[in-house]
Design an enzyme around this catalytic site. Structure first.
Site, PDB file in Angstrom:
ATOM      1  N   HIS A  33       0.863  -1.177   0.000  1.00 47.24           N
ATOM      2  CA  HIS A  33       0.000   0.000   0.000  1.00 47.24           C
ATOM      3  C   HIS A  33       0.904   1.232   0.000  1.00 47.24           C
ATOM      4  O   HIS A  33       2.143   1.109  -0.023  1.00 47.24           O
ATOM      5  CB  HIS A  33      -0.938  -0.007   1.210  1.00 47.24           C
ATOM      6  CG  HIS A  33      -0.220  -0.250   2.502  1.00 47.24           C
ATOM      7  ND1 HIS A  33       0.612   0.668   3.090  1.00 47.24           N
ATOM      8  CD2 HIS A  33      -0.192  -1.353   3.307  1.00 47.24           C
ATOM      9  CE1 HIS A  33       1.096   0.171   4.203  1.00 47.24           C
ATOM     10  NE2 HIS A  33       0.646  -1.060   4.362  1.00 47.24           N
ATOM     11  N   HIS A  36       4.072   1.375   2.155  1.00 40.51           N
ATOM     12  CA  HIS A  36       5.282   0.727   1.623  1.00 40.51           C
ATOM     13  C   HIS A  36       5.906   1.591   0.530  1.00 40.51           C
ATOM     14  O   HIS A  36       7.129   1.719   0.438  1.00 40.51           O
ATOM     15  CB  HIS A  36       4.939  -0.636   1.000  1.00 40.51           C
ATOM     16  CG  HIS A  36       4.407  -1.648   1.965  1.00 40.51           C
ATOM     17  ND1 HIS A  36       3.095  -2.041   1.971  1.00 40.51           N
ATOM     18  CD2 HIS A  36       5.022  -2.346   2.950  1.00 40.51           C
ATOM     19  CE1 HIS A  36       2.914  -2.948   2.916  1.00 40.51           C
ATOM     20  NE2 HIS A  36       4.059  -3.152   3.530  1.00 40.51           N
ATOM     21  N   GLN A 152       9.666  -2.739  16.277  1.00 36.79           N
ATOM     22  CA  GLN A 152      10.430  -3.505  15.280  1.00 36.79           C
ATOM     23  C   GLN A 152      11.641  -2.707  14.792  1.00 36.79           C
ATOM     24  O   GLN A 152      12.746  -3.248  14.671  1.00 36.79           O
ATOM     25  CB  GLN A 152       9.513  -3.869  14.112  1.00 36.79           C
ATOM     26  CG  GLN A 152      10.265  -4.468  12.930  1.00 36.79           C
ATOM     27  CD  GLN A 152       9.343  -4.997  11.852  1.00 36.79           C
ATOM     28  OE1 GLN A 152       8.863  -6.098  11.956  1.00 36.79           O
ATOM     29  NE2 GLN A 152       9.119  -4.241  10.788  1.00 36.79           N
ATOM     30  N   SER A 184      -1.968   0.001   6.646  1.00 36.81           N
ATOM     31  CA  SER A 184      -1.519  -1.345   6.996  1.00 36.81           C
ATOM     32  C   SER A 184      -2.153  -2.340   6.041  1.00 36.81           C
ATOM     33  O   SER A 184      -3.304  -2.146   5.608  1.00 36.81           O
ATOM     34  CB  SER A 184      -1.968  -1.676   8.429  1.00 36.81           C
ATOM     35  OG  SER A 184      -1.881  -3.065   8.661  1.00 36.81           O
TER      36      SER A 184
HETATM   37  O1  PAF Z   1       7.403  -5.202   8.791  1.00 38.07           O
HETATM   38  C1  PAF Z   1       7.298  -6.189   8.039  1.00 38.07           C
HETATM   39  O2  PAF Z   1       6.572  -6.190   7.031  1.00 38.07           O
HETATM   40  C2  PAF Z   1       8.072  -7.441   8.377  1.00 38.07           C
HETATM   41  O3  PAF Z   1       8.143  -7.639   9.763  1.00 38.07           O
HETATM   42  C3  PAF Z   1       9.476  -7.491   7.749  1.00 38.07           C
HETATM   43  C4  PAF Z   1      10.367  -6.409   8.295  1.00 38.07           C
HETATM   44  C5  PAF Z   1       9.355  -7.349   6.235  1.00 38.07           C
HETATM   45  C6  PAF Z   1      10.131  -8.835   8.043  1.00 38.07           C
HETATM   46  O4  PAF Z   1       9.369  -9.895   7.553  1.00 38.07           O
END
Ligand code: PAF
Length: 279
Positions: A33, A36, A152, A184
């Site tokens: 989306h 990204h 993350q 998302s």
């Molecule tokens: O954030 C994500 O989409 C995932 O956790 C990642 C960093 C691509 C790892 O699979």
């Protein structure tokens, strides 16, 4: 744009990129989306070449149902990437990333002790497994991650440094829909009623910033939880106020210089996460 669907195809395409030039990398699990694409745009602006991986990583899912229902839209993803100036889309098979089971256990510096960590056991170790494997294969100089997954990014920065990867981790701001809902891939799984309710989460997070001026951390959490849960489509799993640097929950405002509020909220069965800077 080259679409590499096996490790062999990827290695060939990667070797063909000029060696002296900077490579930007955006790891994704697909169902792309605008959030990204904004990471891709950061990479395209900063680097000579951009590589995007599309891989739904089984080792980071602790809920088999979540893995099974995770949206997979490779063709549409590649069309978007092609338009965005990506050089290689790497969509490997599981066997390319994990030729044998990955039993590595990572030092995450305790950054996985709060927030998503205890609620999704093994999740961040799985993220570390896949990201390090992708770093080893792709060999980028810069890698781009979104701040929606606040914890993350902090964990990825930690192990990248700890393992001496010569890669700059670039943290990019959250992209939101016009109504405030954080973009998302999971948003596509919401029913129309849930989709209408979901922007309420960010509205409540913004109120937390105001409340922080007069309330204690515990009072802010109680007030925001009550307001989110007042919506019948939503159910708070947790809300925490944490030190944005150590990720430790705070009990008093004086416990941290930089404070972030993060939360997970169910629009069942979909689980949405979001966060906001308090100060
Ligand atoms: O954030 C994500 O989409 C995932 O956790 C990642 C960093 C691509 C790892 O699979």
């Amino acid at each position: 744009m080259i679409v590499a669907k096996t490790l062999e195809e990827f290695i060939q395409a990667r070797q063909a990129l000029p060696h002296q030039e900077s490579i930007g990398f955006v790891p994704t699990m697909g169902a792309l989306h605008q959030g990204h694409i904004s990471l891709v745009e950061h990479s395209v602006a900063k680097c000579s070449h951009t590589i995007v991986s599309i891989f739904v990583n089984p080792t980071q899912f602790n809920n088999p149902q979540d893995l099974a229902t995770y949206p997979r839209t490779l063709e549409a993803d590649c069309a978007l990437l092609e338009k965005s100036g990506v050089d290689i889309a790497f969509a490997p098979r599981v066997i390319d990333i994990y030729p044998t089971p990955d039993n590595r256990v990572f030092d995450l510096g305790g950054l996985d002790s709060y927030g998503e960590g205890p609620r999704r056991p093994g999740h961040f170790n799985g993220v570390a497994q896949v990201v390090t494997r992708l770093f080893d294969i792709v060999k980028p100089q810069h890698a781009f991650f979104g701040e929606k997954d606040f914890q993350q990014v902090a964990i990825i920065k930690y192990f990248t440094r700890n393992l001496n990867y010569p890669i700059e981790i670039v943290q990019c701001p959250i992209l939101r829909e016009d109504d405030g809902l954080a973009k998302s891939s999971r948003n596509t799984l919401l029913t129309p009623a849930q989709r209408e309710a979901a922007p309420h989460i960010y509205k409540c997070l913004k109120k937390a910033v105001e409340y922080a001026a007069t309330m204690s951390p515990a009072e802010v959490i109680a007030a925001v939880t009550g307001e989110i849960d007042a919506n019948p489509e939503l159910e708070t799993e947790y809300i925490e106020l944490v030190d944005a640097d150590t990720l430790r929950p705070i009990a008093a405002w004086s416990d941290a210089e930089n404070v972030q509020l993060w939360c997970a909220v169910y629009a069942r069965p979909v689980r949405l996460i979001d966060n906001i800077k308090i100060r």
